[in-house]
Write a protein that holds these residues in place. Structure first.
Motif: not given
Length: 258
Positions: A45, A48, A52, A56-57, A93, A95-97, A99-100
């Motif tokens: 985090w 980032l 974000v 969530d992470l 990671l 999860e980040l993908r 979200m993006d």
């Protein structure tokens, strides 16, 4: 004491691997290694952009920890901490993908645009113009404008991002100050109504309707004629006459508009 904790957790592992349907044992392992999730979530985090959510992470990391606990093989002689960290970070990671929403091609275009901007600044010592950027990228101005528009899709703003702090319990965030481009200023309607009353004062019914329908409702002369039962030419004549009279009247009433 440390040895006892180590022995206890080994016993839990052995019992869990014998019966992986035992939720109580799995929960004990989750509690034991949960600090690893927070530690890795905070490290990811910190790198980032703002917007974000750390929670969530952490939620994604918990699922990664659960998968690691179920898949861990004690007989391989690897410490669980060493084994689980890549899975926890991998889940974050992933999860980040999700979200993006920005496609990879858009990111590529944005990266090329930024690289060209930096190169142009290094040459000129100032922010480059679009023409200079287009030249730097070897594109025509039309191609550059298209490239720039496609690359601009990457610019996201979190509506939950803090705008500024206040003394009250609630900070002001982006969503609180976001302008509604489609919203109408209520004062505009009041001002138009006031002007309409001043302008149409002293006109008869048909004359008032011609002014209102033409300037406020934006009807054509033909449409106004159909509404009032008059010919288009007659409406045009009346409109010209009204405008000339209003010009004379308004010249003497300028203080009312100041």
């Amino acid at each position: 004491m440390a040895t006892k904790i180590s022995e206890d957790i080994v016993d839990v592992w052995i019992a869990f691997k014998k019966d992986q349907s035992d939720q109580t044992l799995r929960n004990r392992l989750m509690e034991r290694y949960l600090p690893l999730v927070r530690y890795n979530a905070e490290r990811v985090w910190a790198k980032l952009p703002e917007g974000v959510d750390l929670n969530d992470l952490m939620s994604a990391g918990v699922f990664g920890l659960m998968d690691a606990i179920e898949a861990f093989d004690m007989e391989r002689g690897v410490k669980f901490e060493t084994y689980c960290v890549p899975r926890i970070r991998g889940a974050m990671l992933d999860e980040l993908r999700t979200m993006d929403w920005v496609p990879r091609l858009v990111r590529s275009k944005a990266s090329k645009l930024e690289a060209a901007r930096k190169a142009a600044v290094a040459k000129t010592g100032r922010p480059p113009t679009d023409a200079e950027l287009a030249s730097e990228m070897g594109l025509g101005i039309g191609e550059f404008e298209k490239h720039k528009a496609e690359a601009s899709a990457i610019n996201l703003v979190s509506l939950n991002k803090k705008w500024y702090e206040t003394d009250s319990y609630k900070d002001v965030r982006e969503v609180d100050v976001l302008q509604d481009a489609k919203g109408e200023d209520p004062t505009d309607g009041i001002q138009k109504l006031d002007v309409m009353k001043i302008v149409t004062k002293g006109l008869n019914r048909n004359e008032r309707l011609i002014i209102i329908l033409y300037y406020y409702e934006e009807l054509t002369m033909k449409e106004i004629g159909s509404t009032l039962g008059l010919s288009e030419s007659r409406v045009s004549q009346m409109h010209s006459s009204i405008v000339n009279r209003l010009k004379e009247q308004l010249n003497g009433r300028r203080p009312e508009f100041s």
